[in-house]
Design a protein around this motif. Structure first.
Motif, PDB file in Angstrom:
ATOM      1  N   LYS A 159      14.018 -48.910  85.859  1.00  0.00           N
ATOM      2  CA  LYS A 159      13.397 -47.650  85.350  1.00  0.00           C
ATOM      3  C   LYS A 159      13.543 -47.998  83.139  1.00  0.00           C
ATOM      4  N   TYR A 160      15.000 -47.910  83.567  1.00  0.00           N
ATOM      5  CA  TYR A 160      15.114 -47.938  81.840  1.00  0.00           C
ATOM      6  C   TYR A 160      14.970 -48.952  81.024  1.00  0.00           C
ATOM      7  N   TYR A 161      15.052 -50.238  81.981  1.00  0.00           N
ATOM      8  CA  TYR A 161      14.896 -51.462  81.251  1.00  0.00           C
ATOM      9  C   TYR A 161      13.683 -52.154  80.787  1.00  0.00           C
ATOM     10  N   GLN A 162      12.697 -50.818  82.103  1.00  0.00           N
ATOM     11  CA  GLN A 162      11.379 -51.127  81.535  1.00  0.00           C
ATOM     12  C   GLN A 162      10.834 -50.400  80.530  1.00  0.00           C
ATOM     13  N   LYS A 163      11.733 -49.426  80.820  1.00  0.00           N
ATOM     14  CA  LYS A 163      11.314 -48.638  79.554  1.00  0.00           C
ATOM     15  C   LYS A 163      11.461 -49.429  77.853  1.00  0.00           C
ATOM     16  N   SER A 164      12.569 -49.796  78.261  1.00  0.00           N
ATOM     17  CA  SER A 164      12.952 -50.458  76.933  1.00  0.00           C
ATOM     18  C   SER A 164      12.375 -52.234  77.176  1.00  0.00           C
ATOM     19  N   LEU A 165      11.467 -52.565  77.806  1.00  0.00           N
ATOM     20  CA  LEU A 165      10.570 -53.410  77.345  1.00  0.00           C
ATOM     21  C   LEU A 165       9.791 -53.384  76.491  1.00  0.00           C
ATOM     22  N   ASP A 166       9.241 -52.126  77.169  1.00  0.00           N
ATOM     23  CA  ASP A 166       7.970 -51.527  77.012  1.00  0.00           C
ATOM     24  C   ASP A 166       8.155 -50.615  75.201  1.00  0.00           C
ATOM     25  N   TYR A 167       9.090 -50.287  75.043  1.00  0.00           N
ATOM     26  CA  TYR A 167       8.968 -49.525  73.225  1.00  0.00           C
ATOM     27  C   TYR A 167       9.243 -51.005  72.893  1.00  0.00           C
ATOM     28  N   PHE A 168      10.055 -51.740  73.348  1.00  0.00           N
ATOM     29  CA  PHE A 168       9.864 -53.263  72.157  1.00  0.00           C
ATOM     30  C   PHE A 168       8.506 -53.893  71.946  1.00  0.00           C
ATOM     31  N   ILE A 169       7.770 -53.638  73.471  1.00  0.00           N
ATOM     32  CA  ILE A 169       6.421 -54.251  73.057  1.00  0.00           C
ATOM     33  C   ILE A 169       5.500 -53.393  72.129  1.00  0.00           C
ATOM     34  N   THR A 170       5.731 -51.859  72.056  1.00  0.00           N
ATOM     35  CA  THR A 170       4.987 -51.434  71.249  1.00  0.00           C
ATOM     36  C   THR A 170       5.426 -51.151  70.135  1.00  0.00           C
ATOM     37  N   SER A 171       6.735 -51.108  69.474  1.00  0.00           N
ATOM     38  CA  SER A 171       6.822 -50.972  67.783  1.00  0.00           C
ATOM     39  C   SER A 171       6.954 -52.668  67.795  1.00  0.00           C
TER      40      SER A 171
END
Length: 887
Positions: free
Chosen positions: A600-612
């Motif tokens: 889940k945290y790897y997924q969040k890391s990718l998600d925030y990288f894409i967003t920012s």
């Protein structure tokens, strides 16, 4: 002098105090019966020197003579005194100072804001030239009375002109001693001014330095000789930099004075002494360079008698400091002075530091000990002008507050250094910076030698931090000065040395220091700060362009923080390390939960990288990996995600290994307190940065941040609390400090970190502290007793229970506590509506006024350093060795 003058002492430029006898002389004396122990006599500012001194003495003597017949009511009504002395002849009105009826009404509309707790034992009398018919003067003396008390002239003003090398003690030279005596006795009513003033000059006769009244047909050769001798004295005692600084910053050109035969006044000596107190990083760089050369020159030296030749490059101040440091370091009977010096230099230079910032704190303190005056030396440097009776405030304490004077800022700043040094008291340090220091000029403006129309701004001023528990100095430097052109004036402060630590052994914090409203017309961006107070486009006082200077200052924050996508990468790797650890014993269910958690945290890391990072070259690959995370190749995908985020963060230097492990602190008072909250929100939440050593917002009497910012603050923190739970114990901290009956904190809506707080969700990532202080009528600490509500500090030399009472606050009762202390302004929403309504009318006025005043000093100096967007950003550059000062 006559006896009465012994009880008359100077308090300010044109204010004197007359102390009544401690024990009652006569119980029937109306003045004594009223309980008055101190009378302040305010003389006209237009009078100069001994005339004003004599006037106040005559008034005090007259009051003393007629005390049996006087009363406080008579003084309130006003009494006229006729004086025949040719120097101050005329009729003078003496009356208790009164404010206008309208002003009293305005003060009642803003309850508490201007309240002080000045002692009822004090009364202030104002002396003005007047006509008898202007006052009714209903007193037993008729319309006026004569003051014929004789005032003896000052004592003989002369001093032996000692040889230059006869003393090593700073500020004990003949020029300083004579100037001090002159300014205390002949010209005690000296007023701060950019121009040197005074009626007297210094002259050398028969190896004596004497004071002579300036006349039209004065001997210019005498003047030149005195200035030459004084210049030589300055160079020997404090070095060439003091001479250059006095010339470029204060306009005291000693070479020009020698050439033209201009008289040397006590005022010149005073200002040059203050110039010698300006210590910045370039001074320590230059001294370090001198010590390296000295070490080489004495390396093979064996004869103590030759040592004097080797230290010739050092000023007397540096020689004295070096001698004391060497004696302290290796002072045994077996060691000669030469051996002591060698041992000291070998120790502090053993690592061949490139510059002082690379030295250990203990070694840097030895350097500073050679330059920094002791408290006794500082008082002598003030040349009879030291501020002793009053608290030094953020607004100019001396002189006309609307007349620009560069000497005054340093004069007042250096005298409050003692307060900054309070041992291990960071709250007091934050308060002194926010209330006082930030309103002094913490930068230097110097003319460009190649272009007279341009000004070079320079930073690097050295400011003491709180001493550690062992009494050792901690030093900060001004690392940057920023003026965003629309009301946000602030500084970056950094500890000089990397091993400068707090009581927990952590590196001392980096500080973003915001200036409060500065309405003095001699301040940088004065009208812009008033416009920011009234900014109608925001939910509270704020600059209209909060992000305009971000490109210049962002490195300061990026160096101490990581983006959210890196933070979640750290969490994922932390959880995965527990999952993979060979000593971890888990059943299948626990393993599944732990695996799901790190995925889940790897997924969040990718998600925030894409967003920012929507325009990043690797964003498409990140999107592709994110879409595959629920596929049957999930394990492989998570490994690839780990590799991608690590690669991107490494390329952009965003991994923890590239960062400075140092807490970030945002500090301010009033408007500055509001800006500290707003920029904590902006530079943490909006920029989505997590500070690896923690972030702290310290607000004194600041307006609120608003409902929306609070919602965003808590929403942001709750979504990132996994990082605080698994990786970091460095929470975000908010510290609100308020005062009873201060209406300023009622505007702007809720304070940052107050409403919307939910302990179960927020205690993992957020710490709150707050207090509301109430001054007591029994207060004796000057910072509390004599200052109005919104300008008081409670953290220096004050005692709880005697000077003030304290109520600790929780996030739930901050706004309620503010409203409860206000007698009329109990509805913050109404107060804020009034501020914004007023802002629609006055905001354009202040911005237009700022534009019209842009050619006045000091704004003209700032304008010449602006970029195309109107931003001024000046950053400290090491190893400049006084380049800004040399011409």
């Amino acid at each position: 002098m006559n006896k009465i003058s012994e009880n008359v002492t100077r308090v300010d430029d044109n204010i004197y105090q007359y102390l009544l006898p401690a024990e009652p002389v006569n119980e029937q004396d109306p003045i004594e019966k009223s309980g008055i122990k101190r009378i302040e006599i305010v003389a006209p500012q237009e009078l100069q020197g001994v005339r004003n001194y004599c006037l106040t003495q005559k008034v005090a003597a007259w009051i003393n003579k007629h005390r049996q017949d006087l009363s406080l009511d008579m003084l309130k009504e006003g009494i006229n005194i006729t004086i025949k002395d040719p120097e101050i002849a005329g009729t003078w009105s003496v009356q208790v100072t009164k404010t206008s009826w309208l002003w009293e009404k305005c003060k009642n509309i803003i309850p508490g804001f201007f309240q002080t707790y000045e002692s009822p034992q004090e009364v202030r009398l104002e002396v003005k030239a007047t006509n008898p018919s202007m006052l009714s003067a209903l007193n037993p003396f008729g319309s006026n009375t004569e003051a014929d008390e004789h005032v003896l002239p000052p004592s003989d003003l002369s001093t032996d002109l000692d040889p230059y090398l006869s003393t090593l003690d700073p500020y004990t030279d003949a020029f300083t001693r004579l100037a001090t005596k002159a300014l205390q006795e002949l010209e005690p009513n000296w007023v701060f001014s950019n121009e040197t003033t005074g009626k007297y000059r210094m002259v050398i006769q028969d190896n004596k330095l004497i004071l002579d009244e300036i006349k039209e047909n004065q001997d210019k050769n005498q003047n030149s000789t005195a200035v030459k001798t004084f210049k030589k004295s300055l160079q020997l005692l404090y070095g060439d930099k003091t001479v250059n600084y006095a010339k470029l910053v204060y306009g005291i050109d000693l070479d020009k004075m020698i050439k033209e035969g201009t008289p040397l006044r006590p005022d010149d000596v005073f200002k040059c002494n203050i110039a010698s107190l300006h210590l910045e990083m370039s001074d320590t760089e230059e001294l370090l360079d001198k010590l390296k050369k000295l070490q080489q020159s004495i390396k093979d030296l064996t004869n103590d008698n030759l040592l004097a030749m080797c230290v010739a490059d050092l000023s007397m101040r540096e020689v004295r400091g070096l001698k004391n440091a060497a004696l302290k370091f290796a002072g045994t009977k077996e060691n000669s002075p030469l051996q002591q010096l060698k041992l000291l230099l070998n120790d502090i230079l053993k690592n061949n530091p490139e510059n002082p910032t690379k030295m250990k704190s203990a070694d840097f303190n030895i350097l500073m000990g050679m330059l920094e005056p002791t408290q006794e030396e500082l008082l002598r440097a003030c040349t009879g002008r030291a501020i002793i009776d009053r608290a030094i405030t953020g607004f100019d304490t001396e002189g006309n507050k609307n007349v620009e004077d560069k000497c005054r800022d340093l004069f007042e700043l250096r005298q409050m250094y003692k307060k900054l040094r309070k041992t291990d008291d960071w709250k007091n340090w934050d308060a002194q910076l926010a209330f006082v220091a930030v309103k002094k000029s913490l930068y230097t403006a110097l003319p460009d030698p190649k272009n007279p129309e341009k000004t070079n701004l320079n930073v690097g001023l050295l400011i003491p931090g709180p001493k550690d528990a062992n009494g050792q100095e901690r030093w900060y430097r001004v690392d940057a000065f920023i003026d965003n052109g629309s009301g946000d004036v602030n500084y970056h402060l950094l500890p000089v040395n990397d091993d400068c630590v707090d009581k927990d052994g952590k590196r001392c914090p980096a500080v973003k220091l915001y200036r409060s409203t500065n309405s003095n017309t001699n301040a940088v961006g004065a009208d812009q700060s008033l416009a920011a107070d009234l900014n109608p486009f925001d939910s509270g006082p704020n600059t209209i362009n909060p992000d305009i200077a971000y490109e210049q200052e962002k490195k300061f924050f990026i160096d101490r923080s990581i983006p959210t996508y890196v933070a979640f990468l750290e969490v994922a790797e932390k959880v995965k390390s527990s999952y993979d650890h060979p000593n971890t014993v888990l059943d299948d269910g626990e393993k599944a939960l732990l695996k799901a958690k790190y995925q889940k945290y790897y997924q969040k890391s990718l998600d925030y990288f894409i967003t920012s990072n929507k325009t990043h070259k690797d964003v498409k690959e990140a999107i592709s990996l994110l879409s595959l995370m629920t596929s049957n190749k999930a394990d492989e995908v998570f490994t690839l995600a780990n590799q991608l985020i690590n690669k991107v963060a490494d390329e952009s230097k965003e991994l923890r290994k590239y960062k400075i492990d140092q807490k970030m602190k945002f500090v301010g008072q009033s408007l500055g307190g509001g800006l500290s909250q707003l920029n904590t929100h902006r530079l943490v939440i909006l920029k989505d940065r997590l500070y690896i050593a923690g972030a702290e917002c310290v607000s004194f009497c600041g307006p609120g941040a608003g409902v929306q910012r609070n919602e965003e603050f808590f929403s942001w923190g709750r979504d990132r609390r996994g990082w605080f739970k698994y990786v970091s114990d460095k929470k975000i901290r908010v510290d609100h400090n308020l005062e009873y009956s201060d209406f300023v904190p009622s505007v702007g809506g809720p304070k940052l970190g107050t409403n919307k707080y939910f302990p179960i969700k927020d205690k993992i990532w957020f710490d709150f502290s707050g207090e509301i202080n109430t001054p007591l009528p029994t207060a004796i600490t000057k910072e509390i007793a004599n200052e109005p509500t919104h300008g008081r500090t409670f953290w220096y030399n004050s005692v709880e229970g005697r000077d003030f009472t304290r109520k600790l606050l929780t996030p739930f009762d901050v706004d309620e506590s503010i409203a409860a202390t206000l007698s009329l302004l109990k509805w913050p929403s109404v107060t804020e509506a009034g501020r914004r309504t007023l802002g629609w009318f006055l905001y354009p006025y202040f911005m237009a006024k700022e534009w019209l005043n842009s050619n006045n000093l000091p704004d003209k100096e700032i304008k010449s350093s602006e970029n195309k967007k109107g931003v001024v950003y000046v950053e400290f550059q090491p190893n400049q060795l006084n380049q800004p000062i040399k011409v």
